[in-house]
Structure formats: structure tokens, C-alpha cells
Design a protein around this motif. Structure first.
Motif, PDB file in Angstrom:
ATOM      1  N   GLY A 142      -5.043  69.262   7.755  1.00 34.56           N
ATOM      2  CA  GLY A 142      -4.287  70.202   8.574  1.00 34.56           C
ATOM      3  C   GLY A 142      -3.459  69.495   9.628  1.00 34.56           C
ATOM      4  O   GLY A 142      -2.330  69.913   9.944  1.00 34.56           O
ATOM      5  N   LEU A 143      -4.002  68.405  10.162  1.00 30.82           N
ATOM      6  CA  LEU A 143      -3.259  67.623  11.146  1.00 30.82           C
ATOM      7  C   LEU A 143      -2.053  66.950  10.485  1.00 30.82           C
ATOM      8  O   LEU A 143      -0.959  66.895  11.073  1.00 30.82           O
ATOM      9  N   VAL A 144      -2.250  66.467   9.260  1.00 29.45           N
ATOM     10  CA  VAL A 144      -1.128  65.886   8.512  1.00 29.45           C
ATOM     11  C   VAL A 144      -0.045  66.941   8.278  1.00 29.45           C
ATOM     12  O   VAL A 144       1.148  66.691   8.489  1.00 29.45           O
ATOM     13  N   CYS A 145      -0.468  68.127   7.849  1.00 31.27           N
ATOM     14  CA  CYS A 145       0.498  69.215   7.623  1.00 31.27           C
ATOM     15  C   CYS A 145       1.266  69.545   8.898  1.00 31.27           C
ATOM     16  O   CYS A 145       2.489  69.785   8.867  1.00 31.27           O
ATOM     17  N   THR A 146       0.560  69.538  10.030  1.00 25.73           N
ATOM     18  CA  THR A 146       1.211  69.823  11.307  1.00 25.73           C
ATOM     19  C   THR A 146       2.305  68.800  11.601  1.00 25.73           C
ATOM     20  O   THR A 146       3.309  69.115  12.250  1.00 25.73           O
ATOM     21  N   GLY A 147       2.119  67.584  11.108  1.00 27.18           N
ATOM     22  CA  GLY A 147       3.133  66.550  11.305  1.00 27.18           C
ATOM     23  C   GLY A 147       4.425  66.812  10.560  1.00 27.18           C
ATOM     24  O   GLY A 147       5.426  66.126  10.803  1.00 27.18           O
ATOM     25  N   PHE A 148       4.411  67.810   9.674  1.00 25.28           N
ATOM     26  CA  PHE A 148       5.605  68.099   8.878  1.00 25.28           C
ATOM     27  C   PHE A 148       6.105  69.536   9.050  1.00 25.28           C
ATOM     28  O   PHE A 148       6.879  70.024   8.230  1.00 25.28           O
ATOM     29  N   VAL A 149       5.661  70.207  10.116  1.00 28.56           N
ATOM     30  CA  VAL A 149       6.196  71.540  10.373  1.00 28.56           C
ATOM     31  C   VAL A 149       7.645  71.408  10.829  1.00 28.56           C
ATOM     32  O   VAL A 149       8.114  70.331  11.193  1.00 28.56           O
ATOM     33  N   ARG A 150       8.355  72.508  10.823  1.00 25.81           N
ATOM     34  CA  ARG A 150       9.775  72.490  11.164  1.00 25.81           C
ATOM     35  C   ARG A 150      10.027  71.905  12.550  1.00 25.81           C
ATOM     36  O   ARG A 150       9.288  72.172  13.490  1.00 25.81           O
ATOM     37  N   ARG A 151      11.093  71.136  12.641  1.00 18.96           N
ATOM     38  CA  ARG A 151      11.405  70.488  13.913  1.00 18.96           C
ATOM     39  C   ARG A 151      11.861  71.465  14.981  1.00 18.96           C
ATOM     40  O   ARG A 151      11.905  71.120  16.165  1.00 18.96           O
ATOM     41  N   ASP A 152      12.238  72.684  14.588  1.00 19.49           N
ATOM     42  CA  ASP A 152      12.641  73.664  15.590  1.00 19.49           C
ATOM     43  C   ASP A 152      11.450  74.424  16.156  1.00 19.49           C
ATOM     44  O   ASP A 152      11.608  75.415  16.854  1.00 19.49           O
ATOM     45  N   SER A 153      10.233  73.931  15.870  1.00 20.21           N
ATOM     46  CA  SER A 153       9.026  74.485  16.489  1.00 20.21           C
ATOM     47  C   SER A 153       8.581  73.538  17.601  1.00 20.21           C
ATOM     48  O   SER A 153       8.984  72.372  17.641  1.00 20.21           O
ATOM     49  N   LEU A 154       7.753  74.026  18.500  1.00 20.87           N
ATOM     50  CA  LEU A 154       7.288  73.193  19.609  1.00 20.87           C
ATOM     51  C   LEU A 154       6.529  71.971  19.101  1.00 20.87           C
ATOM     52  O   LEU A 154       6.769  70.837  19.528  1.00 20.87           O
ATOM     53  N   PHE A 155       5.595  72.186  18.152  1.00 21.39           N
ATOM     54  CA  PHE A 155       4.823  71.058  17.631  1.00 21.39           C
ATOM     55  C   PHE A 155       5.667  70.171  16.724  1.00 21.39           C
ATOM     56  O   PHE A 155       5.423  68.964  16.626  1.00 21.39           O
ATOM     57  N   GLY A 156       6.655  70.766  16.066  1.00 20.16           N
ATOM     58  CA  GLY A 156       7.551  69.966  15.248  1.00 20.16           C
ATOM     59  C   GLY A 156       8.336  68.971  16.077  1.00 20.16           C
ATOM     60  O   GLY A 156       8.708  67.894  15.595  1.00 20.16           O
ATOM     61  N   GLY A 157       8.568  69.287  17.336  1.00 21.58           N
ATOM     62  CA  GLY A 157       9.249  68.374  18.235  1.00 21.58           C
ATOM     63  C   GLY A 157       8.383  67.204  18.667  1.00 21.58           C
ATOM     64  O   GLY A 157       8.869  66.259  19.294  1.00 21.58           O
ATOM     65  N   GLN A 158       7.081  67.258  18.326  1.00 20.82           N
ATOM     66  CA  GLN A 158       6.143  66.180  18.656  1.00 20.82           C
ATOM     67  C   GLN A 158       5.647  65.509  17.374  1.00 20.82           C
ATOM     68  O   GLN A 158       4.501  65.087  17.269  1.00 20.82           O
ATOM     69  N   ARG A 159       6.538  65.414  16.385  1.00 22.42           N
ATOM     70  CA  ARG A 159       6.135  64.945  15.048  1.00 22.42           C
ATOM     71  C   ARG A 159       5.529  63.546  15.063  1.00 22.42           C
ATOM     72  O   ARG A 159       4.494  63.302  14.447  1.00 22.42           O
ATOM     73  N   ARG A 160       6.151  62.614  15.737  1.00 19.35           N
ATOM     74  CA  ARG A 160       5.643  61.235  15.719  1.00 19.35           C
ATOM     75  C   ARG A 160       4.242  61.153  16.312  1.00 19.35           C
ATOM     76  O   ARG A 160       3.367  60.449  15.790  1.00 19.35           O
ATOM     77  N   THR A 161       4.034  61.860  17.399  1.00 15.64           N
ATOM     78  CA  THR A 161       2.711  61.869  18.022  1.00 15.64           C
ATOM     79  C   THR A 161       1.674  62.450  17.069  1.00 15.64           C
ATOM     80  O   THR A 161       0.580  61.888  16.889  1.00 15.64           O
ATOM     81  N   THR A 162       2.023  63.569  16.441  1.00 17.39           N
ATOM     82  CA  THR A 162       1.095  64.217  15.522  1.00 17.39           C
ATOM     83  C   THR A 162       0.755  63.315  14.345  1.00 17.39           C
ATOM     84  O   THR A 162      -0.424  63.174  13.970  1.00 17.39           O
ATOM     85  N   LEU A 163       1.754  62.697  13.748  1.00 14.19           N
ATOM     86  CA  LEU A 163       1.503  61.834  12.593  1.00 14.19           C
ATOM     87  C   LEU A 163       0.695  60.596  12.981  1.00 14.19           C
ATOM     88  O   LEU A 163      -0.079  60.075  12.173  1.00 14.19           O
ATOM     89  N   GLY A 164       0.844  60.131  14.208  1.00 19.61           N
ATOM     90  CA  GLY A 164       0.028  59.016  14.676  1.00 19.61           C
ATOM     91  C   GLY A 164      -1.442  59.386  14.725  1.00 19.61           C
ATOM     92  O   GLY A 164      -2.312  58.643  14.237  1.00 19.61           O
ATOM     93  N   PHE A 165      -1.736  60.552  15.311  1.00 14.49           N
ATOM     94  CA  PHE A 165      -3.120  61.021  15.339  1.00 14.49           C
ATOM     95  C   PHE A 165      -3.628  61.267  13.919  1.00 14.49           C
ATOM     96  O   PHE A 165      -4.782  60.933  13.596  1.00 14.49           O
ATOM     97  N   ALA A 166      -2.794  61.850  13.075  1.00  8.12           N
ATOM     98  CA  ALA A 166      -3.200  62.172  11.704  1.00  8.12           C
ATOM     99  C   ALA A 166      -3.529  60.912  10.914  1.00  8.12           C
ATOM    100  O   ALA A 166      -4.536  60.865  10.185  1.00  8.12           O
ATOM    101  N   ALA A 167      -2.705  59.889  11.044  1.00  2.00           N
ATOM    102  CA  ALA A 167      -2.940  58.642  10.319  1.00  2.00           C
ATOM    103  C   ALA A 167      -4.261  58.006  10.731  1.00  2.00           C
ATOM    104  O   ALA A 167      -5.061  57.573   9.882  1.00  2.00           O
TER     105      ALA A 167
END
Length: 227
Positions: A142-167
Motif C-alpha cells: 500500500g505504501l508503494v501504491c501511495t508512491g504512484f498516486v496522482r501528482r495533483d494530490s497532496l500525497f502525490g506531491g510527496q512522491r520521492r519521500t513516499t517511495l523512499g519509505f516504501a523501498a
């Protein structure tokens, strides 16, 4: 970009509460041990075991947690707070199938914490392990999926941070379940795999409260709808 709604802010506050209470209770419970407790050598679940005995065929160790009831209550509270926070902050994931998948898996993660709290490892190991798989397996997906949500969302604007935690979470989970210790201890690996989502939630909670500036401008005519 998803607005920072009142519901989302309440959800963010619940995530912060979940992480803080979980850390504090762990420290209190481990302080109650008469034998040494190690974050590197011991599993998180050792704090919730109800019996005093040598435990775990793969890594035999003596486990005796006098304050196990407090730890198990914290596991359950952690799951409930994460679940409520996810539902309230749903708008922050934006729209689309990836967003929905991410939130569903986050709900599964929260359910896993409730399971491990209600069923300690030395009471029903199989069900307890199922809860752990919900947390470190499906939850981290789910954390990995969050790393690929649309960039026009609040969490999508934090993609690099999310993918770092996910990895970090996925690699640690694979190594933990494969019993591959890189020197952190298997207990340390488990904590990376299980706590990465908490670390991510704390960072995203700050984003919801506006601590981080959102790099992507709002898309006109595309209002976000909550999950």
C-alpha cells in the motif's frame, strides 16, 4: 491538489497520536523486563507475549513481558488510530484506482495491528503471523501504491519521500521473512519493515498541516473527492 480539509487534519492528528503512543508504550513495556530486551535481537511481538518461556524455534530466546497487556492494548489502539486516520485523510490520496488500492491496503495494514494485539504470538502464532503479513506485506505494498498516486494530490506531491519509505520497508520485510540479517539484527529489520509506514504517516501528517510546501499547482476543475 487535494485541499487540507478539517477531516484530513483530524486524520493527521490521529496518525501522530498512533505513532507517539506506540513508541512510548514500547519503551515503558520493555523497561518492565527483568531480562534484557534488545531492539536488534527481539521481535516487537515479544513485548506482547503473555507467557514467560523460551520462545521461537528459529531463534530461541527467553521471553517474559510483565506488561504485555499494555503492549497488546497499544497494538490495538495503534491499528484503530491508523484506520481512522486513513479514512479521514482519504482525500489526500486523490482519485483513481491506484489511490483506492493504496487506501484499501492501508486499511489492511491497520487491521493487522489490531490482530497482533488481540492474538499474541504465543497464544495463536498462525493468526498472529497473518496479522504481521497484513502489516509488513500488504501494508507496505500500500505504501508503494501511495508512491504512484496522482501528482495533483497532496500525497502525490510527496512522491520521492513516499517511495523512499516504501523501498526501505519492502527490502526490510523481504530480508526479515527470509531471515537474512545484514547486521541490524532481525529485530531491527522487523522494526524497519513495520515502522516505515509510521514514519511516512508522521511526515504526511506534517504535510497535511502545511509544514511542507506543495510543489504541484492545483488543477482547475478537478476537485478531489474523499474515499
Amino acid at each position: 491538489m487535494a485541499p487540507r480539509t478539517s477531516a484530513a487534519k483530524i486524520g493527521a492528528a490521529l496518525w501522530i497520536t498512533a505513532a507517539v503512543q506506540f513508541l512510548v508504550v514500547q519503551l515503558v513495556v520493555e523497561a518492565g523486563w527483568r531480562t534484557p530486551y534488545s531492539w536488534a535481537a527481539n521481535n516487537i511481538s515479544d513485548l506482547g507475549n503473555v507467557h514467560c518461556q523460551t520462545w521461537d524455534v528459529s531463534r530461541p530466546r527467553y521471553v517474559c513481558s510483565p506488561l504485555h497487556a499494555a503492549m497488546n492494548a497499544s497494538f490495538v489502539a495503534h491499528g484503530v488510530l491508523l484506520l481512522a486516520g486513513t479514512l479521514l485523510a482519504g482525500v489526500c490520496w486523490g482519485r483513481g484506482p491506484v489511490s483506492v488500492s493504496a487506501r484499501v491496503l492501508m486499511v489492511v495494514n491497520a487491521t493487522g495491528w489490531v490482530i497482533v494485539g488481540l492474538v499474541p504470538a504465543d497464544v495463536d502464532e498462525n493468526l498472529h503471523v497473518l496479522g504481521a503479513l497484513f502489516i509488513m506485506g500488504l501494508g507496505n505494498i500500500g505504501l508503494v501504491c501511495t508512491g504512484f498516486v496522482r501528482r495533483d494530490s497532496l500525497f502525490g506531491g510527496q512522491r520521492r519521500t513516499t517511495l523512499g519509505f516504501a523501498a526501505a520497508a519492502v527490502v526490510a520485510a523481504v530480508m526479515f521473512f527470509g531471515q537474512l540479517d545484514p547486521g541490524t539484527g532481525l529485530g531491527g529489520l522487523e522494526r524497519i519493515a513495520a515502522f516505515a509506514l509510521d514514519g511516512w504517516a508522521l511526515v504526511m501528517a506534517l504535510a497535511v498541516f502545511g509544514v511542507f510546501r506543495r510543489p504541484v499547482p492545483e488543477v482547475p476543475g478537478k476537485p478531489e473527492t474523499p474515499f
